[in-house]
Write a protein that holds these residues in place. Sequence first.
Motif, mmCIF file in Angstrom:
data_model
loop_
_atom_site.group_PDB
_atom_site.id
_atom_site.type_symbol
_atom_site.label_atom_id
_atom_site.label_comp_id
_atom_site.label_asym_id
_atom_site.label_seq_id
_atom_site.Cartn_x
_atom_site.Cartn_y
_atom_site.Cartn_z
ATOM 1 N N PRO A 9 0.805 -1.224 0.000
ATOM 2 C CA PRO A 9 0.000 0.000 0.000
ATOM 3 C C PRO A 9 0.837 1.273 0.000
ATOM 4 C CG PRO A 9 0.097 -0.891 2.210
ATOM 5 C CD PRO A 9 0.832 -1.857 1.331
ATOM 6 N N GLY A 10 1.301 1.665 -1.172
ATOM 7 C CA GLY A 10 2.030 2.914 -1.312
ATOM 8 C C GLY A 10 1.854 3.442 -2.724
ATOM 9 N N TYR A 11 1.755 4.770 -2.873
ATOM 10 C CA TYR A 11 1.595 5.357 -4.204
ATOM 11 C C TYR A 11 2.690 4.861 -5.151
ATOM 12 C CZ TYR A 11 -1.945 8.794 -2.776
ATOM 13 O OH TYR A 11 -3.094 9.407 -2.345
ATOM 14 N N GLY A 12 3.941 4.997 -4.716
ATOM 15 C CA GLY A 12 5.047 4.621 -5.574
ATOM 16 C C GLY A 12 5.220 3.129 -5.736
ATOM 17 N N LEU A 13 4.472 2.348 -4.957
ATOM 18 C CA LEU A 13 4.583 0.891 -5.013
ATOM 19 C C LEU A 13 3.520 0.269 -5.908
ATOM 20 C CD1 LEU A 13 5.162 0.301 -1.192
ATOM 21 C CD2 LEU A 13 6.855 0.802 -2.969
ATOM 22 N N MET A 14 2.314 0.840 -5.895
ATOM 23 C CA MET A 14 1.226 0.266 -6.677
ATOM 24 C C MET A 14 0.992 0.969 -8.008
ATOM 25 S SD MET A 14 -2.755 -0.561 -5.672
ATOM 26 C CE MET A 14 -3.577 0.828 -6.455
ATOM 27 N N LEU A 15 1.089 2.289 -8.035
ATOM 28 C CA LEU A 15 0.739 3.007 -9.260
ATOM 29 C C LEU A 15 1.571 2.589 -10.470
ATOM 30 C CD1 LEU A 15 -0.097 6.649 -8.084
ATOM 31 C CD2 LEU A 15 -1.587 4.666 -8.367
ATOM 32 N N PRO A 16 2.852 2.188 -10.307
ATOM 33 C CA PRO A 16 3.595 1.761 -11.498
ATOM 34 C C PRO A 16 3.011 0.552 -12.216
ATOM 35 C CG PRO A 16 5.118 2.311 -9.736
ATOM 36 C CD PRO A 16 3.737 2.315 -9.131
ATOM 37 N N ILE A 17 2.202 -0.269 -11.541
ATOM 38 C CA ILE A 17 1.654 -1.448 -12.231
ATOM 39 C C ILE A 17 0.224 -1.221 -12.725
ATOM 40 C CG2 ILE A 17 3.129 -3.018 -10.930
ATOM 41 C CD1 ILE A 17 0.552 -3.945 -9.448
ATOM 42 N N VAL A 18 -0.342 -0.029 -12.492
ATOM 43 C CA VAL A 18 -1.707 0.229 -12.956
ATOM 44 C C VAL A 18 -1.820 0.081 -14.475
ATOM 45 C CG1 VAL A 18 -3.495 2.001 -13.176
ATOM 46 C CG2 VAL A 18 -2.403 1.604 -10.970
ATOM 47 N N PRO A 19 -0.874 0.594 -15.287
ATOM 48 C CA PRO A 19 -0.993 0.360 -16.735
ATOM 49 C C PRO A 19 -1.038 -1.124 -17.104
ATOM 50 C CG PRO A 19 0.558 2.138 -16.322
ATOM 51 C CD PRO A 19 0.236 1.530 -14.979
ATOM 52 N N LEU A 20 -0.355 -1.961 -16.346
ATOM 53 C CA LEU A 20 -0.392 -3.402 -16.589
ATOM 54 C C LEU A 20 -1.777 -3.967 -16.250
ATOM 55 C CD1 LEU A 20 1.747 -5.498 -17.540
ATOM 56 C CD2 LEU A 20 2.140 -6.017 -15.133
ATOM 57 N N VAL A 21 -2.370 -3.457 -15.169
ATOM 58 C CA VAL A 21 -3.718 -3.898 -14.790
ATOM 59 C C VAL A 21 -4.721 -3.463 -15.858
ATOM 60 C CG1 VAL A 21 -5.462 -3.915 -12.976
ATOM 61 C CG2 VAL A 21 -3.057 -3.627 -12.368
ATOM 62 N N TRP A 22 -4.597 -2.229 -16.316
ATOM 63 C CA TRP A 22 -5.473 -1.749 -17.379
ATOM 64 C C TRP A 22 -5.333 -2.608 -18.636
ATOM 65 C CZ3 TRP A 22 -4.420 4.238 -17.255
ATOM 66 C CH2 TRP A 22 -5.193 4.821 -16.246
ATOM 67 N N ASP A 58 -5.731 1.160 9.291
ATOM 68 C CA ASP A 58 -5.034 1.852 8.217
ATOM 69 C C ASP A 58 -3.541 1.719 8.502
ATOM 70 O OD1 ASP A 58 -3.786 3.576 6.475
ATOM 71 O OD2 ASP A 58 -5.056 5.301 6.922
ATOM 72 N N VAL A 59 -2.901 0.734 7.882
ATOM 73 C CA VAL A 59 -1.508 0.445 8.204
ATOM 74 C C VAL A 59 -0.600 1.619 7.844
ATOM 75 C CG1 VAL A 59 -1.074 -0.740 6.006
ATOM 76 C CG2 VAL A 59 0.332 -1.276 7.987
ATOM 77 N N GLY A 60 -0.919 2.338 6.785
ATOM 78 C CA GLY A 60 -0.128 3.504 6.428
ATOM 79 C C GLY A 60 -0.245 4.599 7.478
ATOM 80 N N GLY A 61 -1.478 4.834 7.927
ATOM 81 C CA GLY A 61 -1.690 5.818 8.975
ATOM 82 C C GLY A 61 -1.002 5.438 10.272
ATOM 83 N N ASP A 62 -1.002 4.151 10.581
ATOM 84 C CA ASP A 62 -0.357 3.699 11.811
ATOM 85 C C ASP A 62 1.161 3.857 11.735
ATOM 86 O OD1 ASP A 62 -2.722 3.128 13.053
ATOM 87 O OD2 ASP A 62 -2.700 0.989 12.550
ATOM 88 N N LEU A 63 1.729 3.702 10.548
ATOM 89 C CA LEU A 63 3.161 3.958 10.390
ATOM 90 C C LEU A 63 3.483 5.421 10.652
ATOM 91 C CD1 LEU A 63 4.018 1.778 7.275
ATOM 92 C CD2 LEU A 63 5.208 1.683 9.468
ATOM 93 N N MET A 64 2.611 6.312 10.190
ATOM 94 C CA MET A 64 2.806 7.739 10.450
ATOM 95 C C MET A 64 2.690 8.032 11.948
ATOM 96 S SD MET A 64 3.447 9.161 7.538
ATOM 97 C CE MET A 64 4.283 7.638 7.070
ATOM 98 N N LEU A 65 1.689 7.411 12.596
ATOM 99 C CA LEU A 65 1.533 7.579 14.042
ATOM 100 C C LEU A 65 2.797 7.155 14.784
ATOM 101 C CD1 LEU A 65 -2.012 6.249 15.058
ATOM 102 C CD2 LEU A 65 -1.129 8.557 15.387
ATOM 103 N N ALA A 66 3.287 5.980 14.433
ATOM 104 C CA ALA A 66 4.437 5.431 15.134
ATOM 105 C C ALA A 66 5.693 6.247 14.885
ATOM 106 C CB ALA A 66 4.655 3.982 14.711
ATOM 107 N N SER A 67 5.870 6.717 13.655
ATOM 108 C CA SER A 67 7.080 7.473 13.335
ATOM 109 C C SER A 67 7.114 8.816 14.041
ATOM 110 C CB SER A 67 7.193 7.678 11.824
ATOM 111 O OG SER A 67 6.129 8.484 11.349
ATOM 112 N N SER A 68 5.945 9.307 14.446
ATOM 113 C CA SER A 68 5.885 10.572 15.180
ATOM 114 C C SER A 68 5.787 10.356 16.688
ATOM 115 C CB SER A 68 4.686 11.410 14.701
ATOM 116 O OG SER A 68 3.464 10.721 14.945
#
Length: 414
Positions: A9-22, A58-68
Amino acid sequence: MRILFASAPGYGLMLPIVPLVWAARAAGHEILVATTAYMTKVGTESGLPIADVFPHRDVGGDLMLASSGRAPEPGTPEYEDPRLPAGYWDLAKQVKPFELFTLVSTEGTIAAGRDFGADLIVYTSDHQAGRMAAVALGIPALEVGNRVSWSTRDPEFVEATDHNDRTGVIPDDSPVVLGLRERLGIGDREPELIARVDPRAPSMGGLTRDAADPRGGVPWWPMRYVPFNGGVTLPEWALVTPDRPRICLTLGTVVPLLSDGGTLGSLLRWLGELDVEVVLADHSTDLSKLGPLPDNVRVAGFLPLSTFLDTCSLVIHHGGSGTAAAALHYAVPQLVLPGGSDNPLIAQKVVDRKVGLSLDPAEADAPRLCELVGRLLAERSFADAAAEVSAEMATQPSPAQVLDRAVRSVQPTS
């Protein structure tokens, strides 16, 4: 065919494969994307059917919580939530995103693939959950690189021991991986891989043709990187090249969430002294804290880079893989101010290929920034090198061609 796509779950992790999904959907295949957190919303807005493989938090949100430093402590209801796997908050506090993504995503990805009746799974190289799901489901798999910084084709990188926890390489002997393999009963089995895909430009580590895996086994296929950053209704100015140089400034989606905006504010003030137009692509920073912005700054908010980069003379960014790759696609020189993760690797590749320059954010000041911006705008060699890389990329197989080849490998035509 029913194809399951699995990504962290990351913009830079999933968006690169969207054209392949399309490409899969356009070819008539049934598709499902397995991810979680805020990428479920981004995925559905991209027109994709999504399976949320970890809907409890929300694992992404929890990472932000923990990092702060705001993660819940032992004994609190949030910490003791029985839906959370053991070690969840420990990994969040240690800021080990990829091990945390593996911990929370693997079993949900397997369940989604089983319920969907997947015939083929496509997973990204930095997503151990997809790799283990392929084994557990017992179906063919295609591993797709989603970085321009590194590839599992590079043994000198993958086998190195000095990766930081945000790079994306999780050792096979990681306690998280070993624990899941034991619990799922898959032992040390590996996926039935059709191929691995390298999306990098040839002169930046990629391929012009198929290659053998340096460790033996399945082949490597080249694939053209096609930028996708989301959709939006475009403002009129985005379609027009301005009279003076246009500079895109972005620090990505994660850096602004971890920052007080001080670095961004300094960059904007320094660029405000130049005779350029600055487009600030940022929807995370509270700009009200920065005070009045220079007159030459255009605040774009959320504006996909792929919608206006071809009108830019330069992009200044944090070293995100997707940002660097999009700039290469549109032949735009770049100035990289690398942060954490694999950003320094990207900065080095940009410098080595002479498509841009790099500046350590800790050493940045107005004279140094303006000097480098001036060089990148005035010296034609950077734009020429970027155009060479863009031309290389255009000769590589498209996502549609790669997807079709993978499907034919699973279902050979008679």
